[in-house]
Design an enzyme around this catalytic site. Sequence first.
Site, mmCIF file in Angstrom:
data_model
loop_
_atom_site.group_PDB
_atom_site.id
_atom_site.type_symbol
_atom_site.label_atom_id
_atom_site.label_comp_id
_atom_site.label_asym_id
_atom_site.label_seq_id
_atom_site.Cartn_x
_atom_site.Cartn_y
_atom_site.Cartn_z
ATOM 1 N N ASN A 138 8.641 -5.234 -5.258
ATOM 2 C CA ASN A 138 8.046 -4.218 -4.387
ATOM 3 C C ASN A 138 7.895 -4.773 -2.974
ATOM 4 O O ASN A 138 8.238 -5.923 -2.719
ATOM 5 C CB ASN A 138 6.698 -3.748 -4.956
ATOM 6 C CG ASN A 138 5.734 -4.906 -5.099
ATOM 7 O OD1 ASN A 138 5.329 -5.506 -4.118
ATOM 8 N ND2 ASN A 138 5.390 -5.234 -6.335
ATOM 9 N N LYS A 269 -11.070 -1.144 -15.168
ATOM 10 C CA LYS A 269 -10.745 -2.569 -15.195
ATOM 11 C C LYS A 269 -11.992 -3.452 -15.067
ATOM 12 O O LYS A 269 -11.870 -4.669 -14.929
ATOM 13 C CB LYS A 269 -9.735 -2.903 -14.101
ATOM 14 C CG LYS A 269 -8.437 -2.073 -14.225
ATOM 15 C CD LYS A 269 -7.330 -2.632 -13.375
ATOM 16 C CE LYS A 269 -6.143 -1.695 -13.306
ATOM 17 N NZ LYS A 269 -4.906 -2.384 -12.945
HETATM 18 O O1 C5P Z 1 -3.366 -0.216 -11.723
HETATM 19 P P1 C5P Z 1 -2.826 -0.845 -10.498
HETATM 20 O O2 C5P Z 1 -1.608 -1.678 -10.733
HETATM 21 O O3 C5P Z 1 -2.613 0.106 -9.349
HETATM 22 O O4 C5P Z 1 -4.015 -1.800 -10.018
HETATM 23 C C1 C5P Z 1 -3.890 -2.666 -8.946
HETATM 24 C C2 C5P Z 1 -4.727 -3.876 -9.195
HETATM 25 O O5 C5P Z 1 -4.419 -4.402 -10.503
HETATM 26 C C3 C5P Z 1 -4.408 -5.014 -8.247
HETATM 27 O O6 C5P Z 1 -5.592 -5.757 -8.038
HETATM 28 C C4 C5P Z 1 -3.358 -5.836 -9.013
HETATM 29 O O7 C5P Z 1 -3.366 -7.195 -8.609
HETATM 30 C C5 C5P Z 1 -3.809 -5.683 -10.437
HETATM 31 N N1 C5P Z 1 -2.736 -5.685 -11.430
HETATM 32 C C6 C5P Z 1 -2.672 -6.713 -12.348
HETATM 33 N N2 C5P Z 1 -1.688 -6.737 -13.309
HETATM 34 C C7 C5P Z 1 -0.780 -5.735 -13.379
HETATM 35 C C8 C5P Z 1 -0.848 -4.672 -12.457
HETATM 36 C C9 C5P Z 1 -1.826 -4.686 -11.493
HETATM 37 O O8 C5P Z 1 -3.489 -7.634 -12.277
HETATM 38 N N3 C5P Z 1 0.155 -5.774 -14.302
#
Ligand code: C5P
Length: 333
Positions: A138, A269
């Site tokens: 990304n 979370k």
């Molecule tokens: O649910 P989403 O991916 O949008 O959430 C973003 C947050 O979750 C960020 O803090 C990102 O570092 C963390 N994240 C994570 N592991 C993932 C996806 C996102 O720790 N697989």
Amino acid sequence: MEHIAVAQDNDVLVVAPATANLLASFAHGLADDFLTTLYLAFTGPVVLAPAMNTAMWQHPATQANLETLRRRGHRIIEPEDGFLACGTIGPGRLAEPERIASAVMAELRRRSDLEGETVLVTAGPTQEALDPVRYISNRSSGKMGYALAEAAAARGAKVILVSGPVHVQAPRGVAVIPVRTAREMRTAVFENLERATVVVKAAAVADFHLTEIPAQKVKKTAARLTLELDPTPDILAELGRKKGDRLLIGFAAETENLEREARRKLETKNCDMIVGNLVSDTSGFDADDNEVLLVLRTGESIAVPRASKRAIADRILDESLKLRLALHSAHER
Ligand code: C5P
């Protein structure tokens, strides 16, 4: 060697008034007199209160130099509007002494307010392999996470920075653990979690990956290629389950409904704070500036106006410390 001794013996460097020439010298590292050599030898916080003619202040060269200095983490006290020494009226008047003094006090308070803390920061994107040469990833640059690591280290914390592949230089005094995939990031985070008192999950972790990576490069054919991807481990959600009394800060990059999505993530979370940012062309991903909404466990939301990522990083740390105090005193009641 007076400039070295003075640099080592003092806690903050304040220049008031700062001229256009001085800002240019600091920005470019010119060191041809006592003050500019002192600046290069000084490693603590720098506060600059510019004062000059309005046209000189607004000149693109001066504004570009200010931008460089802000990015470096220095505090600029904007001049005030008023009657100038050159006989004109406009912005350029040195800020009132009270404003300068309170900015200096804020820098001094911050300087060691994270002493004794270990801050674990994740930054950058992850790369998920599709074959030995291709990957999905990304647009994350890592700049926000690196700014947080730099700010926390400047405030006295021990910082562990788990970083996906980025092109940002490691901040001074910060141990970087380089990782590529979400799985590697998860391993590095949990290997270092024990020591951490604050965890900041600024990385843009890929949400999907290929679990079985082909051993050879996939050949180009005229046929359509379909990829079947599995979800990656959600590191933040797992941290939320294992956080103990650590402060846990997550990020949410959204293209719509920022506050609602950030609050939903905070709850699902189990975070203490979510830093939400609306992704646009000029802030958020791969930009130098950011504009964020801090959504807190206390129910409060704080809109932080557009500023450099380094300034936003300090504000996130300020609000995290306040939040921890608020959570502790609520717990005791
Ligand atoms: O649910 P989403 O991916 O949008 O959430 C973003 C947050 O979750 C960020 O803090 C990102 O570092 C963390 N994240 C994570 N592991 C993932 C996806 C996102 O720790 N697989």
